[in-house]
Design a protein around this motif. Structure first.
Motif, PDB file in Angstrom:
ATOM      1  N   UNK A  32       0.980  -1.131  -0.136  1.00  0.00           N
ATOM      2  CA  UNK A  32      -0.071  -0.154   0.019  1.00  0.00           C
ATOM      3  C   UNK A  32       0.811   1.334   0.023  1.00  0.00           C
ATOM      4  N   UNK A  33       1.779   1.392   0.750  1.00  0.00           N
ATOM      5  CA  UNK A  33       2.872   2.478   0.857  1.00  0.00           C
ATOM      6  C   UNK A  33       3.770   2.605  -0.015  1.00  0.00           C
ATOM      7  N   UNK A  34       4.064   1.604  -0.859  1.00  0.00           N
ATOM      8  CA  UNK A  34       4.823   1.588  -1.924  1.00  0.00           C
ATOM      9  C   UNK A  34       4.341   1.958  -3.324  1.00  0.00           C
ATOM     10  N   UNK A  35       3.243   1.552  -3.414  1.00  0.00           N
ATOM     11  CA  UNK A  35       2.408   1.688  -4.984  1.00  0.00           C
ATOM     12  C   UNK A  35       1.412   2.860  -4.745  1.00  0.00           C
ATOM     13  N   UNK A  36       1.159   3.193  -3.433  1.00  0.00           N
ATOM     14  CA  UNK A  36       0.229   4.606  -3.315  1.00  0.00           C
ATOM     15  C   UNK A  36       0.900   5.757  -3.207  1.00  0.00           C
ATOM     16  N   UNK A  37       2.356   5.736  -2.652  1.00  0.00           N
ATOM     17  CA  UNK A  37       3.171   6.898  -2.320  1.00  0.00           C
ATOM     18  C   UNK A  37       4.234   7.097  -3.232  1.00  0.00           C
ATOM     19  N   UNK A  38       4.266   8.485  -3.853  1.00  0.00           N
ATOM     20  CA  UNK A  38       5.022   8.852  -4.802  1.00  0.00           C
ATOM     21  C   UNK A  38       6.594   8.897  -4.294  1.00  0.00           C
ATOM     22  N   UNK A  39       6.707   9.489  -3.148  1.00  0.00           N
ATOM     23  CA  UNK A  39       8.278   9.479  -2.516  1.00  0.00           C
ATOM     24  C   UNK A  39       8.777   7.879  -2.362  1.00  0.00           C
ATOM     25  N   UNK A  40       7.936   7.056  -2.048  1.00  0.00           N
ATOM     26  CA  UNK A  40       8.544   5.640  -1.723  1.00  0.00           C
ATOM     27  C   UNK A  40       8.690   5.323  -3.088  1.00  0.00           C
ATOM     28  N   UNK A  41       7.987   5.478  -4.045  1.00  0.00           N
ATOM     29  CA  UNK A  41       8.209   4.673  -5.247  1.00  0.00           C
ATOM     30  C   UNK A  41       9.657   5.262  -6.101  1.00  0.00           C
ATOM     31  N   UNK A  42       9.945   6.547  -5.675  1.00  0.00           N
ATOM     32  CA  UNK A  42      10.896   7.243  -6.218  1.00  0.00           C
ATOM     33  C   UNK A  42      12.227   6.733  -5.544  1.00  0.00           C
ATOM     34  N   UNK A  43      12.154   6.703  -4.106  1.00  0.00           N
ATOM     35  CA  UNK A  43      13.223   6.185  -3.405  1.00  0.00           C
ATOM     36  C   UNK A  43      13.367   4.587  -3.929  1.00  0.00           C
ATOM     37  N   UNK A  44      12.403   3.788  -4.112  1.00  0.00           N
ATOM     38  CA  UNK A  44      12.657   2.517  -4.652  1.00  0.00           C
ATOM     39  C   UNK A  44      13.601   2.422  -5.870  1.00  0.00           C
ATOM     40  N   UNK A  45      12.852   3.175  -6.772  1.00  0.00           N
ATOM     41  CA  UNK A  45      13.395   3.350  -8.064  1.00  0.00           C
ATOM     42  C   UNK A  45      15.059   3.589  -8.024  1.00  0.00           C
ATOM     43  N   UNK A  46      15.226   4.635  -7.112  1.00  0.00           N
ATOM     44  CA  UNK A  46      16.507   5.120  -6.867  1.00  0.00           C
ATOM     45  C   UNK A  46      17.483   4.149  -6.490  1.00  0.00           C
ATOM     46  N   UNK A  47      16.980   3.247  -5.578  1.00  0.00           N
ATOM     47  CA  UNK A  47      17.703   1.936  -4.904  1.00  0.00           C
ATOM     48  C   UNK A  47      18.003   1.047  -5.847  1.00  0.00           C
TER      49      UNK A  47
END
Length: 313
Positions: free
Chosen positions: A289-304
């Protein structure tokens, strides 16, 4: 009552999940996969928040602790359930049962209080954006976190101390996959009226009051949005609150389902399934829920992921 009926029970028997023996292997693999997903997903959230400086804000500070609590909450019951399914040994020592109940209540209460703290954080961010950093200072964040843990410890410890005063009869079978407080009280030979009173009063303090706080926070957020009805404002509110609202709905939805299944006198199997929802399914879904609905988390995941790909190359 005769003295032999007051004997101390050395162990309890957990009946576990209502699953046919021939289906045990399939469900073992299913729940093992769900548990590993819960642990890895929530640890990934903690890792992302630690590594990305943009996520060093009060909202993600509380989210990291919510993720840690979810891992702990699930780990209290699921590993023991999996071991019982694999070994077919349903026994659990008295001390182990009481300890499991204590940590189950502790982490469940912390989870609950962190949700209301996060709702307050979203209220300040949307309704008082100019004063957000001043109000949500590091000192206040630490105070709210410490207060959540302290209240949860007191709540869980009070139930545990009162339970330790009870005597148990010959009956030691718990129709559940973990040591549930309500199930343990039903097995006791002693008067449990004080325990039930504590459940009612503490339950009101750690469930009803936080839920009321969440509803009030989002009510005030809704009023604030309606004062300036713009598409941009609504989109911003949804992006910052959508993930938290989804988790709150899932958490309290399963609790209400469990409450109504108990009050309506439905079968114990449905009670067990409802408990399975908030002990296994909810902690597993929170990272998604927090990964798919949160832009900042998705951006941080992409950078990682991009950083890992560069290191591999």
């Amino acid at each position: 009552m005769r003295p032999e009926n007051q004997s101390h029970v050395s162990e309890f028997l957990l009946l576990g999940l209502p699953i046919c023996p021939e289906q045990q292997g399939v469900f073992f693999a299913l729940f093992l996969g769900m548990y590993l997903t819960t642990v890895l997903g929530n640890l990934l959230i903690i890792l992302l928040i630690r590594l990305d400086p943009r996520l060093h804000t009060p909202m993600y500070f509380f989210l990291s602790h919510l993720a840690l609590t979810d891992v702990s909450f699930s780990s209290v019951t699921v590993p023991n359930m999996l071991i019982n399914m694999q070994t077919q040994d349903q026994s659990i020592p008295y001390a182990g049962c009481v300890a499991q109940m204590y940590f189950f209540l502790l982490f469940g209460c912390v989870d609950n209080l962190l949700l209301v703290v996060m709702a307050y954080d979203r209220y300040v961010a949307i309704c008082h954006p100019l004063h957000y950093t001043t109000i949500m200072s590091r000192g206040l964040c630490m105070f709210l976190l410490a207060g959540s843990w302290l209240l949860s410890c007191v709540s869980a410890l009070s139930h545990t101390i009162l339970l330790a005063q009870l005597s148990f009869c010959v009956e030691n079978i718990i129709p559940h996959f973990f040591c549930d407080l309500a199930a343990l009280l039903k097995l006791s030979c002693s008067d449990t009226s004080l325990n039930e009173l504590l459940i009612f009063t503490v339950g009101t303090a750690v469930v009803i009051l936080p839920l009321s706080g969440i509803l009030i926070s989002y009510g005030l957020i809704g009023v604030s949005i309606l004062k300036v009805p713009s598409t941009k404002g609504i989109c911003k509110a949804l992006s910052t609150c959508g993930s938290h609202l989804s988790v709150v709905s899932l958490f309290y939805g399963t609790i209400m389902a469990l409450y109504f299944s108990n009050s309506s006198g439905k079968s114990k199997d449905k009670d067990t399934i409802a408990s399975l929802m908030y002990t296994v399914v909810t902690p597993m879904l929170n990272p998604f829920i927090y990964s798919l609905r949160n832009r900042d988390m998705k951006l941080a995941l992409g950078i990682l992921f991009r950083s890992n790909n560069l290191l591999i190359k």
